[in-house]
Design an enzyme around this catalytic site. Structure first.
Site, short mmCIF file in Angstrom:
data_model
loop_
_atom_site.label_atom_id
_atom_site.label_comp_id
_atom_site.label_asym_id
_atom_site.label_seq_id
_atom_site.Cartn_x
_atom_site.Cartn_y
_atom_site.Cartn_z
N HIS A 58 0.85 -1.19 0.00
CA HIS A 58 0.00 0.00 0.00
C HIS A 58 0.89 1.24 0.00
CE1 HIS A 58 0.62 0.70 4.29
NE2 HIS A 58 0.23 -0.54 4.57
N HIS A 63 4.03 1.65 2.25
CA HIS A 63 5.28 1.00 1.84
C HIS A 63 5.96 1.81 0.75
CE1 HIS A 63 2.55 -2.50 3.01
NE2 HIS A 63 3.44 -2.44 3.97
N CYS A 72 2.25 -10.44 19.50
CA CYS A 72 1.39 -10.03 18.39
C CYS A 72 1.87 -10.70 17.11
CB CYS A 72 1.40 -8.51 18.19
SG CYS A 72 0.51 -8.03 16.67
N CYS A 114 2.72 -8.14 14.24
CA CYS A 114 4.00 -7.44 14.39
C CYS A 114 5.14 -8.46 14.43
CB CYS A 114 4.09 -6.68 15.71
SG CYS A 114 3.00 -5.28 15.85
N CYS A 141 -2.82 -5.20 20.77
CA CYS A 141 -1.67 -4.61 20.10
C CYS A 141 -2.01 -3.15 19.79
CB CYS A 141 -1.35 -5.35 18.81
SG CYS A 141 -0.15 -4.45 17.79
N HIS A 185 -1.92 -2.78 15.78
CA HIS A 185 -2.91 -3.48 14.95
C HIS A 185 -4.31 -3.53 15.57
CE1 HIS A 185 0.91 -5.01 13.22
NE2 HIS A 185 0.23 -4.80 12.11
N LYS A 189 -3.42 5.43 11.23
CA LYS A 189 -2.34 4.94 10.38
C LYS A 189 -2.93 4.16 9.21
CE LYS A 189 1.50 1.76 10.11
NZ LYS A 189 1.99 0.44 10.44
N LYS A 239 -3.18 -2.17 6.39
CA LYS A 239 -4.05 -3.23 5.86
C LYS A 239 -5.05 -3.67 6.93
CE LYS A 239 -5.11 -6.78 3.22
NZ LYS A 239 -5.86 -6.67 1.99
N1 MSP Z 1 9.05 -6.73 7.74
C1 MSP Z 1 9.12 -5.70 8.71
C2 MSP Z 1 10.34 -4.84 8.52
C3 MSP Z 1 11.65 -5.57 8.54
S1 MSP Z 1 13.00 -4.53 8.22
C4 MSP Z 1 14.32 -5.44 8.61
C5 MSP Z 1 7.89 -4.81 8.58
N2 MSP Z 1 7.24 -4.85 7.43
S2 MSP Z 1 5.96 -3.99 7.06
O1 MSP Z 1 5.48 -4.50 5.79
O2 MSP Z 1 5.03 -3.95 8.13
O3 MSP Z 1 6.51 -2.56 6.75
C6 MSP Z 1 6.71 -1.64 7.77
C7 MSP Z 1 7.30 -0.40 7.17
O4 MSP Z 1 6.53 0.01 6.02
C8 MSP Z 1 7.27 0.78 8.10
O5 MSP Z 1 8.36 0.84 8.99
C9 MSP Z 1 7.31 1.91 7.10
O6 MSP Z 1 8.63 2.04 6.62
C10 MSP Z 1 6.38 1.41 6.01
N3 MSP Z 1 5.00 1.73 6.29
C11 MSP Z 1 3.95 0.86 6.40
N4 MSP Z 1 2.80 1.57 6.62
C12 MSP Z 1 3.09 2.88 6.67
C13 MSP Z 1 2.34 4.06 6.84
N5 MSP Z 1 1.03 4.05 7.01
N6 MSP Z 1 3.01 5.23 6.82
C14 MSP Z 1 4.37 5.32 6.63
N7 MSP Z 1 5.10 4.22 6.47
C15 MSP Z 1 4.50 2.99 6.50
O7 MSP Z 1 7.61 -4.09 9.52
#
Ligand code: MSP
Length: 502
Positions: free
Chosen positions: A17, A20, A125, A128, A143, A146, A295, A298
């Site tokens: 989304h 990311h 969680c 997470c 959590c 989430h 935030k 998903k």
């Molecule tokens: N897989 C772990 C990260 C491992 S790194 C060694 C993870 N993945 S995640 O798919 O949940 O992605 C988290 C990251 O995606 C956040 O830290 C951020 O960089 C980005 N984001 C996900 N949702 C976001 C927002 N709503 N806003 C800004 N960044 C976001 O955690």
């Protein structure tokens, strides 16, 4: 100098989304800017595929974890060129070479005496993939991220002796005040460390989708250890037949959001110390993109699909909007209506019109050739002068101030627009006595446009590239105002940001 920049690797339990995309665009802007400065850049992003988040999602969908990982990893990989990300590598933690390297490093951590067997009991969680301390719990043992009920876990695990690194981490933070930026995040991480560190689970039984512990293959590595190591393992195999580790390690900058601060700012450096590997130079922690108050995520069901946004506005408009609208480092709300507003007023009007007018006037009054003249002190000097902008942007980007740097550029875009209105080239063109003055005005405008466009290049690479071609500029480096001489041939182009059909 080498410059190694990374994004978090994203979970493949769902499709990408906009949140990311945001982190990958942030890293891309910095990667492009550093390339402009002639640095030897390596920029990586990728997917985090093991562990419970993926295993559970696969179960829900009735497919194997590998099938789900293959499908969603491909979506993340496809996203990168769509958002104009210029990553040099896309890592998947299911890569065999990654798995082998993780085992090698963790074996070292084991042999160095930093692990032991024990029993874990506490809250967990699965989304997470994180064990929560009491202070991190949401209301009713949920959590906080989430908003789902947590599971009480009791299991036999291997543990990592995080607690023994407390003093080393405190020293690291003291010696390197810029290790974590912005400052308020550094303080948060340091407060967490000072509060006293507990050992953390390193492995989990009863899970099959992951990296087996080399010294106890009945246990699978807790996904965060496998995931964090991606930043290091990739360098050993990203280029076939070549090991890039000596060239790029330690990483220059990790880009991530605040949700995974603890893993990166506390566990990661400790893990590297335990393995005898140098710690990264720096990490920047950004905020969340919010939809309304919440935030974008998903599990909260309020995500924007980046593919759809790009379909409508183009990747550059999306990139621009995100870093202009949300102050990088802070949380900020975004909305589709906001895209439209900024697209029209800023991209199409402020910048697009400046480009069209300037090119049209050089075409009409000087036959498409940039006149030879001195830059007008009217545009060069003062606080918002074009002369100082490149140094200001460099300095801000050195501090990872992505929004402020963009703002500094935009002030110059507006300044150039004011200059057109004040200098009135169309009147000068009617008066033969003003030929020299008109040369000066047109030179200053086109030179100013060249400078802002080169500085905007990391933010909006596709449109800036088109415009630079029209300006007859082949270089893509950080510009200096007044450094290009007259004589270049420029061309008119169709609107850079055409009207959006609603
Ligand atoms: N897989 C772990 C990260 C491992 S790194 C060694 C993870 N993945 S995640 O798919 O949940 O992605 C988290 C990251 O995606 C956040 O830290 C951020 O960089 C980005 N984001 C996900 N949702 C976001 C927002 N709503 N806003 C800004 N960044 C976001 O955690």
């Amino acid at each position: 100098m080498s410059y190694f920049i990374t994004t978090p690797i994203y979970y493949v339990n769902a499709e990408p989304h906009l949140g990311h995309a945001y982190s990958s665009i942030a890293a891309d802007i910095l990667a492009r800017h550093m390339r402009q400065r002639g640095e030897d850049v390596f920029f990586q992003t990728g997917t985090d595929e093991h562990g419970e988040p993926t295993a559970l999602a696969a179960e829900r969908e009735g497919v194997t974890p590998r099938e789900l990982a293959d499908r969603n990893s491909a979506r993340f990989r496809d996203l990168m060129p769509k958002i104009n990300a210029s990553n040099d590598f896309f890592i998947r933690t299911s890569d065999q070479q990654h798995v082998a390297k993780v085992q090698e490093v963790m074996q070292r951590v084991h042999d160095n005496g930093h692990v032991y067997e024990g029993v874990y009991e506490g809250w967990y969680c699965p989304r997470c993939a994180d064990f929560k301390t009491e202070s991190e719990l949401g209301p009713g043992n949920t959590c906080a991220i989430h908003e789902i009920p947590l599971e009480r876990q009791r299991e036999e695990n291997w543990f990592f002796r995080l607690s023994t690194f407390q003093a080393d981490l405190e020293r690291l933070y003291e010696e390197r005040p810029g290790f974590v930026v912005p400052d308020f995040r550094r303080n948060e991480a340091l407060a967490f460390i000072r509060q006293g560190l507990q050992d953390v689970s390193l492995s989990r039984p009863n899970i099959s989708w992951g990296v087996p512990l080399p010294w106890d293959p009945g246990q699978v590595m807790y996904v965060w250890f496998d995931a964090l190591l991606n930043y290091y393992t990739s360098l050993s195999y990203a280029r076939e037949g070549e090991d890039l580790t000596a060239r790029y390690w330690p990483a220059s900058l990790h880009v991530l959001a605040k949700d995974i601060l603890k893993f990166h700012a506390v566990i990661w450096p400790a893990l590297l110390m335990a393995a005898g590997i140098e710690v990264p130079r720096r990490m920047v922690i950004h905020g969340f993109l919010l939809m309304g108050e919440k935030k974008m995520s998903k599990s909260l069901g309020n995500v924007l699909d980046p593919f759809e946004v790009i379909e409508r506005f183009g990747a550059d408009a999306l990139r621009f909007y995100l870093f202009r609208e949300v102050s990088f480092g802070q949380d900020g709300s975004i909305a589709p209506s906001g895209f439209e507003g900024r697209y029209e007023t800023e991209l199409a009007n402020d910048f697009g019109n400046l480009a069209s007018r300037t090119l049209a006037m050089v075409d009409r009054y000087r036959d498409g050739t940039v006149p030879t003249a001195e830059a007008d002190p009217e545009v060069a000097g003062g606080d918002d002068g074009l002369a100082g902008v490149a140094a200001e942007v460099r300095e801000l980007l050195d501090r990872v101030e992505l929004t402020q740097a963009l703002d500094a550029i935009w002030r110059r875009v507006r300044r150039l627009n004011r200059y057109v209105e004040e200098a009135r080239p169309w009147d000068l063109a009617k008066d033969e006595g003003q030929t020299e003055r008109l040369d000066g005005v047109l030179y200053s405008l086109i030179e100013g446009l060249r400078v802002v466009t080169l500085l905007l290049f990391p933010y909006i690479p596709e449109t800036a590239g088109t415009l630079l071609d029209a300006l007859g500029e082949d270089e893509r480096g950080v510009p200096e105002f007044g450094s290009r001489e007259g004589g270049a041939a420029v061309e008119r182009i169709p609107p850079l940001f055409p009207k959006i059909e609603s």
